[in-house]
Design an enzyme around this catalytic site. Structure first.
Site, PDB file in Angstrom:
ATOM      1  N   LYS A  21       0.723  -1.101   0.214  1.00 50.00           N
ATOM      2  CA  LYS A  21      -0.363  -0.122  -0.338  1.00 50.00           C
ATOM      3  C   LYS A  21       0.912   1.217   0.210  1.00 50.00           C
ATOM      4  O   LYS A  21       0.680   2.380  -0.956  1.00 50.00           O
ATOM      5  CB  LYS A  21      -0.452  -0.068   0.914  1.00 50.00           C
ATOM      6  CG  LYS A  21      -2.099  -0.954   1.112  1.00 50.00           C
ATOM      7  CD  LYS A  21      -2.667  -1.220   2.450  1.00 50.00           C
ATOM      8  CE  LYS A  21      -2.372  -1.189   3.164  1.00 50.00           C
ATOM      9  NZ  LYS A  21      -2.225  -2.969   3.910  1.00 50.00           N
ATOM     10  N   VAL A  22       2.276   0.753   1.180  1.00 48.09           N
ATOM     11  CA  VAL A  22       2.554   2.903   0.935  1.00 48.09           C
ATOM     12  C   VAL A  22       3.778   2.501  -0.217  1.00 48.09           C
ATOM     13  O   VAL A  22       4.101   3.598  -1.259  1.00 48.09           O
ATOM     14  CB  VAL A  22       3.731   2.576   2.239  1.00 48.09           C
ATOM     15  CG1 VAL A  22       4.144   4.504   2.440  1.00 48.09           C
ATOM     16  CG2 VAL A  22       2.175   2.742   3.264  1.00 48.09           C
ATOM     17  N   ASN A 114       6.814   7.334  11.879  1.00 45.28           N
ATOM     18  CA  ASN A 114       5.978   8.107  10.549  1.00 45.28           C
ATOM     19  C   ASN A 114       6.369   9.303   9.483  1.00 45.28           C
ATOM     20  O   ASN A 114       7.414  10.455  10.149  1.00 45.28           O
ATOM     21  CB  ASN A 114       5.098   8.775  11.801  1.00 45.28           C
ATOM     22  CG  ASN A 114       3.778   8.552  10.334  1.00 45.28           C
ATOM     23  OD1 ASN A 114       3.892   9.791   9.784  1.00 45.28           O
ATOM     24  ND2 ASN A 114       2.067   7.863  11.571  1.00 45.28           N
ATOM     25  N   PHE A 115       6.676   9.079   8.132  1.00 46.47           N
ATOM     26  CA  PHE A 115       6.477  10.069   7.879  1.00 46.47           C
ATOM     27  C   PHE A 115       5.785  11.246   7.950  1.00 46.47           C
ATOM     28  O   PHE A 115       6.154  12.071   6.632  1.00 46.47           O
ATOM     29  CB  PHE A 115       6.591   9.654   6.710  1.00 46.47           C
ATOM     30  CG  PHE A 115       9.004   8.989   6.547  1.00 46.47           C
ATOM     31  CD1 PHE A 115       9.829   9.484   6.532  1.00 46.47           C
ATOM     32  CD2 PHE A 115       8.776   7.331   6.967  1.00 46.47           C
ATOM     33  CE1 PHE A 115      11.221   8.796   5.899  1.00 46.47           C
ATOM     34  CE2 PHE A 115       9.936   6.777   6.983  1.00 46.47           C
ATOM     35  CZ  PHE A 115      11.338   7.303   6.812  1.00 46.47           C
ATOM     36  N   HIS A 142      -6.830   2.733  12.386  1.00 45.49           N
ATOM     37  CA  HIS A 142      -5.929   2.336  11.347  1.00 45.49           C
ATOM     38  C   HIS A 142      -6.636   1.545  10.651  1.00 45.49           C
ATOM     39  O   HIS A 142      -7.317   0.807  11.611  1.00 45.49           O
ATOM     40  CB  HIS A 142      -4.769   1.867  11.573  1.00 45.49           C
ATOM     41  CG  HIS A 142      -3.258   2.736  11.584  1.00 45.49           C
ATOM     42  ND1 HIS A 142      -3.425   3.514  13.777  1.00 45.49           N
ATOM     43  CD2 HIS A 142      -2.597   3.113  10.955  1.00 45.49           C
ATOM     44  CE1 HIS A 142      -2.311   3.974  13.168  1.00 45.49           C
ATOM     45  NE2 HIS A 142      -1.763   4.203  11.630  1.00 45.49           N
ATOM     46  N   LYS A 146      -3.879  -3.514   9.006  1.00 44.28           N
ATOM     47  CA  LYS A 146      -2.674  -3.707   9.679  1.00 44.28           C
ATOM     48  C   LYS A 146      -2.120  -4.085  11.201  1.00 44.28           C
ATOM     49  O   LYS A 146      -3.311  -5.306  11.291  1.00 44.28           O
ATOM     50  CB  LYS A 146      -2.255  -2.116  10.687  1.00 44.28           C
ATOM     51  CG  LYS A 146      -1.265  -1.710  11.125  1.00 44.28           C
ATOM     52  CD  LYS A 146      -1.049  -0.524  11.755  1.00 44.28           C
ATOM     53  CE  LYS A 146       0.041   0.481  12.454  1.00 44.28           C
ATOM     54  NZ  LYS A 146       1.219   0.255  11.561  1.00 44.28           N
TER      55      LYS A 146
END
Ligand SMILES: NC(=O)C1=CN([C@@H]2O[C@H](COP(=O)(O)OP(=O)(O)OC[C@H]3O[C@@H](n4cnc5c(N)ncnc54)[C@H](OP(=O)(O)O)[C@@H]3O)[C@@H](O)[C@H]2O)C=CC1
Ligand SMILES: O=C(O)C1=N[C@H](C(=O)O)C[C@H](O)C1
Length: 256
Positions: A21-22, A114-115, A142, A146
């Site tokens: 997903k990311v 976390n970005f 979330h 996850k």
């Protein structure tokens, strides 16, 4: 070799977990940046050696806590810089990464729970508020796919709050509970209660709730799309070669 319109040589980037997903959002962001070149993508079952063969300078990892250490060990051993979003890093794991980097002193590794800029600021604001309130609890919310709970961000938030309160001599949050159904008060992370919600329709969200006499303060952050992580990751990709060793969290790259 790719150059942009200014004649600048593009940074050669690889992505681990590229079909996730990311990972997909990061591949899109790298492809859209004219100072970066996506030279290799690796997902489950693909050989990680592709990063060496394609001469990748920086590899971004968004995979799974169970596999990220093996990935990182390989990257560091091959002198490839790493920008890591995958969760699951406790102090023991960070020390292990430092020990690998000692044998590869020019290599840089950035590990950030976390970005998203708002999440980074949430952690910083929570750390600042921590000493002024009697009570604090964290709620992270979330998507239901996850794997880990609590989230890496919630772990880090709770640890920062706990450290700030300890430094200021503030005790634990008051709590008179003597009878409880197991789990109903959440997980104890460094003395801070953390509650994990998993709900279809959500992406990544966190609330830090503070309370003291006659008032409460809620700091909330919402990632409503995974593109929220891309600017922070690209900042890491652009800076990591000039930051040898281990960097934890995005704060120093943002001059926070
Ligand atoms: N730091 C940050 O800002 C953020 C961190 N995260 C974290 O990033 C991680 C990934 O999240 P997300 O993208 O949602 O997860 P996904 O499950 O959607 O993506 C992970 C991808 O990695 C693949 N994968 C698993 N093992 C390997 C391996 N050994 N080598 C290469 N690829 C592999 C998976 O394949 P398969 O499905 O076949 O197993 C999948 O395609 C999690 O730890 C999450 O908490 C997420 C968002 C932001
Ligand atoms: O799995 C996710 O989605 C996310 N994981 C990270 C975490 O565990 O903190 C970052 C963000 O919350 C999204």
């Amino acid at each position: 070799m790719l150059t942009n319109s200014g004649g600048q040589v593009a940074i050669r980037v690889g992505v681990l977990g590229a079909n996730g997903k990311v990972g997909k959002a990061i591949c899109d962001a790298v492809n859209a940046a004219d100072d970066l070149e996506l030279v290799a993508t690796v997902d489950q079952g693909d050989p990680i050696e592709q990063f060496v063969e394609s001469d990748a300078e920086v590899v971004v990892d968004f995979t799974h806590p169970d596999v990220v250490m093996d990935n990182l060990k390989f990257l560091v051993a091959n002198g490839i810089h790493a920008v890591v979003g995958t969760t699951g890093f406790d102090d023991d794991r960070l020390d292990e990464v430092r020990s690998w980097l000692a044998d590869s002193p020019k290599t840089g590794v950035l590990i950030a729970p976390n970005f998203a800029i708002g999440a980074v600021l949430t952690m910083r604001f929570a750390e600042q508020a921590a000493r002024f309130f009697d009570s604090v609890e964290v709620i992270e919310l979330h998507h239901p796919n996850k794997a880990d709970a609590p989230s890496g961000t919630a772990y880090r938030t709770a640890a920062l709050i706990a450290d700030a309160r300890a430094a200021a001599g503030v005790g634990k949050s008051p709590d008179a509970t003597t009878t409880e159904l197991e789990g109903s008060r959440g997980a104890d992370v460094a003395g801070v209660r953390v509650h994990s919600i998993r709900l279809a329709g959500l992406v990544a969200h966190q609330e830090v709730l503070f309370g003291t006499q006659g008032e409460t303060l809620t700091i909330r952050h919402d990632s409503i799309d995974r593109s929220s992580f891309a600017p922070g990751v690209l900042l890491g990709v652009r800076q990591i070669a000039s930051r040898p060793g281990l960097t934890v969290g995005l704060d120093p790259l943002l001059d926070l």
